[in-house]
Design an enzyme around this catalytic site. Structure first.
Site, mmCIF file in Angstrom:
data_model
loop_
_atom_site.group_PDB
_atom_site.id
_atom_site.type_symbol
_atom_site.label_atom_id
_atom_site.label_comp_id
_atom_site.label_asym_id
_atom_site.label_seq_id
_atom_site.Cartn_x
_atom_site.Cartn_y
_atom_site.Cartn_z
ATOM 1 N N HIS A 198 22.861 -8.088 48.936
ATOM 2 C CA HIS A 198 23.344 -8.695 47.694
ATOM 3 C C HIS A 198 23.530 -7.689 46.569
ATOM 4 O O HIS A 198 24.265 -7.944 45.630
ATOM 5 C CB HIS A 198 22.394 -9.805 47.224
ATOM 6 N N GLY A 199 22.852 -6.579 46.640
ATOM 7 C CA GLY A 199 23.039 -5.600 45.577
ATOM 8 C C GLY A 199 22.036 -4.480 45.661
ATOM 9 O O GLY A 199 20.970 -4.622 46.277
#
Lengths: 480, 386
Positions: free
Chosen positions: A322-323
């Protein structure tokens, strides 16, 4: 080019008008060019990354299929995976890891003369990378055959409705639709239009309006219990409206063109446990992680402790997907722990949680709180900020006059989502009731159904028009 | 079996072709419908600059809104009288909301100078907005254009909000044919991404796009006037969310990072923007007067007055006056807007004198003004510099 911008609406209408007048071969050319134009609107330079990824996986796929030696097959698979993950690591994670290494070095008094590169994250890189990897992996495992035409494969990787935020498609599903003849039907068009409307409603009305409550809660210096609580709940619906909205628009657009994308969300807030949640939330990612990470790691075939380790690794990497930030790793860890605890409990009691029963609403409500704490980790600016929220809530939940107004606003946003989800969740019982009704009143049900759709659609359009946020805010999942 | 399959595929393809054709015409009809509705709504809402439209308000609003790119058209500005000296004022909320221009007009009428002040100021305008507005008003063929600016007009920060370059959405009218023909192409290449350019072009083709928030507000007023069955307190408390409306842009709680003065720096393109404005003025033989407004310490940065002076020196008919030092804390509690009649009179008089002085310099003042009552004059501003 955001889905919730007029530019996209005009772009799609222009593409669609031409699309309707072409035969399938030309349609595929049109969609490929449109996809490249669509991506170029963000940054034309990063188009090169997609093209590199496409070329590598196209030839790796062919290589795997044509070679007889298992060793060579494996090598082709490794080339594809390493190139894709290499691009992903450099553009998404390089600065993150480097800054953390530098931090560790500094703790030991070392000052290496290297600095982060400040690389811009290419939009949608995680999505198309995973999609391309799944193609090569499926050919390797014999589930798919390589695509003959480069153009068709390039379209599979860059198909514009799902290019920047999924759903992550598989070659076995989408590629077939690109290659084989496809036909439009009224059923598809109705379904597509309904999905597009729902998607815009979720994004423009629910998510973007909720973002105003969320932004305030997560940036205020005077955090009270009420603001904290409302902010967390608002974010739960913001991220759902945002991502599910995007997925529905993508699916709807595809339906309008005769394609069918996988369902990415199935009423996730009606989940009763972590396992159930991951069967409902971002399904295309969770199934990807299951098929290409959890199962190759050994899945649940190597004993209990190994199963839990595999679960934790999968969820940690899912979080990191996700990041490039510690909060996402923590979020993955949180869900991993929740899944392990759930499995431990069910393994211990030997009774899987029943999906129905009178306790279900209670279970839904309890698990929603668990999910919301996860969202708190996901949304906070820093790990330090996470603890300020429970602290504020535990200090007292006194609602000021403005907080009641915020609560009222939040309810306006939440109630339609709950109704839509309940209608989807209980679609089968409703259909059965409807069929029974149809048997006794043959003409009435059609009118009832058409009126219901018409009125709901009208309400949604009115709310989108009158109350939809016009900031043209970016979709949260674009940054992943 | 295979034959029946083949025939069903052919049938399906035929059906598919027919459906696609039908759908194609539906979509074409939809686009044409949107286009027509869009232009109808535009003609209902928008006044032509220098047109002969009726004075009655075209919106349900109690006063013409002058915010956003269409704010530029929503007020019915006076028509240009060819036999009178016309001064167009571009500025921000001080000119728009504080009745400064009305006072200047009264002064001009008292003195019988034959000047018409046309107030085309828009709240919140920055230098980008002024450039587009300037291009638009060339069609008026005014005798002088006054561009009244704060330091903050040259940076993205105003009132602790971070704003886009085109703060009042004037990018939405940048691709209108008259502006497109006057602004240099270098401006478009520099300032517009493909996405922004298409967005702006769409606003020109479908004007309802930029009128959208205004139409919504009118619908909101329309509904509010009719839904009177519920008591007022109930309606106020349980209204639909209006978080989206432009007014809330200014009223909503501050969520953008607070800017400190140190962070304020001018746009790197400031000089180019000023040159582009002056080049257009030169081509059209139009005199321009830049006024740096009176403002307090909150608006000290970015200080670009010397840059303006340097740029202006390249054009004979361009002038600049710095009135910043006339700021008085008691007159302007928020550091910008003069409060109360006394402060506003003084403010208007100062600006009026600068304009008169400029017109005299340009020999455009045919009728000599009477002496201004010195009782309301609090100081003598520097005469405009060439």
């Amino acid at each position: 080019m955001l889905f919730n911008s007029w530019v996209f609406v005009a772009f799609f209408l222009a593409v669609y008008l031409v699309y309707l007048r072409l035969d399938q071969n030309k349609q595929n050319w049109l969609l490929l060019v449109a996809s490249y134009v669509f991506y170029s609107f963000w940054d034309i330079r990063f188009l090169l990354l997609i093209i590199i990824s496409t070329i590598v996986h196209y030839y790796c796929g062919r290589g795997i299929y044509e070679t007889q030696s298992p060793k060579d097959k494996k090598q082709f698979l490794h080339i594809g995976v390493i190139v894709s993950l290499g691009i992903l690591c450099v553009f998404k994670y390089f600065d993150f890891f480097l800054s953390n290494f530098l931090f560790v070095f500094r703790q030991f008094g070392l000052r290496p003369s290297i600095s982060t590169l400040g690389i811009i994250l290419p939009i949608g890189i995680s999505f198309y990378t995973f999609q391309a990897i799944s193609y090569t992996a499926d050919i390797y495992s014999g589930k798919a055959v390589p695509c003959k035409r480069f153009r068709d494969f390039a379209l599979y990787v860059t198909f514009f409705p799902q290019l920047v935020a999924g759903p992550i498609e598989r070659a076995t599903h989408l590629l077939g639709q690109i290659i084989k003849p496809r036909a439009l039907s009224w059923e598809y068009i109705q379904k597509g239009a309904w999905l597009v409307l729902q998607g815009y409603f979720l994004k423009v009305f629910v998510a973007d309006n909720a973002s105003l409550i969320v932004d305030q809660a997560f940036s205020t210096r005077n955090l009270t219990g009420a603001i904290a609580l409302l902010g967390i709940y608002a974010f739960a619906f913001q991220i759902y409206g945002d991502f599910a909205g995007y997925s529905r628009i993508a699916r709807g657009i595809c339906n309008l063109m005769g394609f069918d994308l996988v369902v990415n969300f199935k009423c996730p807030y009606l989940a009763i446990n972590p396992r159930d949640f991951w069967k409902r939330w971002h399904i295309s990612l969770s199934t990807w992680l299951r098929d290409y990470l959890y199962i190759p790691l050994g899945g649940n075939r190597c004993g209990i402790s190994r199963t839990y380790t595999n679960l934790m690794i999968t969820m940690l990497l899912g979080g990191l997907w996700h990041g490039a930030a510690w909060k996402f790793i923590l979020w993955g860890l949180y869900h991993g722990v929740a899944l392990v605890i759930y499995h431990l409990l069910t393994d211990f009691t030997k009774t899987p949680t029943a999906n129905s029963g009178f306790l279900r609403p209670f279970k839904i409500l309890v698990f929603f709180q668990v999910t919301c704490f996860g969202w708190l980790i996901f949304r906070c600016h820093s790990i330090k900020q996470i603890w300020t929220f429970p602290e504020a809530i535990l200090n007292g939940l006194s609602f000021a006059k403005e907080d009641f107004h915020t609560l009222y606003m939040l309810l306006i946003l939440v109630v339609p989502v709950v109704i839509l989800d309940l209608a989807e969740e209980y679609a089968n019982p409703v259909a059965r009731l409807f069929d029974r009704f149809k048997a006794t009143n043959p003409n009435l049900p059609v009118r009832v159904r058409v009126s219901a759709y018409f009125l709901t659609g009208l309400c949604m359009m009115t709310l989108i028009y009158l109350c939809g946020y016009r900031g043209g805010t970016e979709f949260i999942y674009f940054q992943f | 079996m295979s034959r029946s399959n083949n025939s069903s595929t052919i049938e399906q393809t035929k059906g598919d072709l027919k459906l696609r054709k039908t759908l194609f015409w539906y979509v074409v009809a939809f686009v044409i419908g949107v286009f027509l509705i869009s232009h109808c709504s535009a003609s209902r809402y928008i006044y032509d600059l220098n047109g002969k439209a009726s004075i009655s308000s075209k919106t349900a609003l109690t006063r013409p809104l002058r915010f956003g790119s269409y704010g530029f058209y929503l007020a019915r500005y006076p028509t240009r009288q060819l036999d009178r000296t016309t001064v167009i004022l571009l500025g921000n909320s001080v000119y728009q909301d504080c009745h400064i221009v009305d006072r200047m007009q009264r002064l001009a009428e008292n003195e019988k100078t034959g000047i018409d002040f046309l107030n085309l100021a828009q709240t919140g305008s920055g230098i980008y907005d002024h450039l587009i507005q300037f291009t638009k008003v060339l069609g008026y063929k005014p005798n002088l254009v006054v561009v009244s600016v704060l330091n903050r007009a040259f940076s993205t920060g105003v009132g602790n909000n971070i704003l886009p370059k085109f703060r009042t959405d004037n990018d939405q009218i940048s691709f209108e044919p008259d502006i497109l023909s006057k602004l240099p192409m270098s401006f478009y290449w520099r300032e517009f991404s493909a996405n922004d350019a298409f967005d702006s072009i769409l606003s020109t083709v479908f004007p309802a796009k930029r009128l959208d928030w205004l139409i919504r507000r009118d619908i909101d007023h329309f509904v509010a006037r009719r839904v009177t069955k519920f008591p007022a307190w109930f309606r106020a408390k349980f209204s639909l969310p209006k978080l989206n409306l432009v007014a809330d842009w200014r009223e909503k709680s501050r969520i953008s990072p607070v800017l400190s003065d140190e962070e304020e720096s001018a746009y790197p393109e400031t000089e180019q923007l000023l040159k582009e404005m002056l080049d257009m003025a030169k081509r059209h033989g139009l005199p321009v007067l830049f006024i740096r407004q009176e403002s307090g310490p909150r608006f000290d940065t970015p200080d670009v007055i010397s840059l303006i002076e340097n740029t202006v020196s390249s054009y004979d008919n361009a002038f600049v006056t710095d009135l910043k030092s006339f700021y008085l804390a008691k007159d302007m509690p928020d550091h910008v807007h003069p409060e109360g009649d006394h402060a506003r009179n003084k403010y208007a008089l100062r600006h009026y004198k600068v304009v008169i002085s400029t017109l005299k310099n340009l020999s455009l003042l045919t009728l000599s003004p009477k002496a201004v009552n010195p009782a309301v004059w609090d100081g003598k501003p520097q005469p405009p510099k060439r």
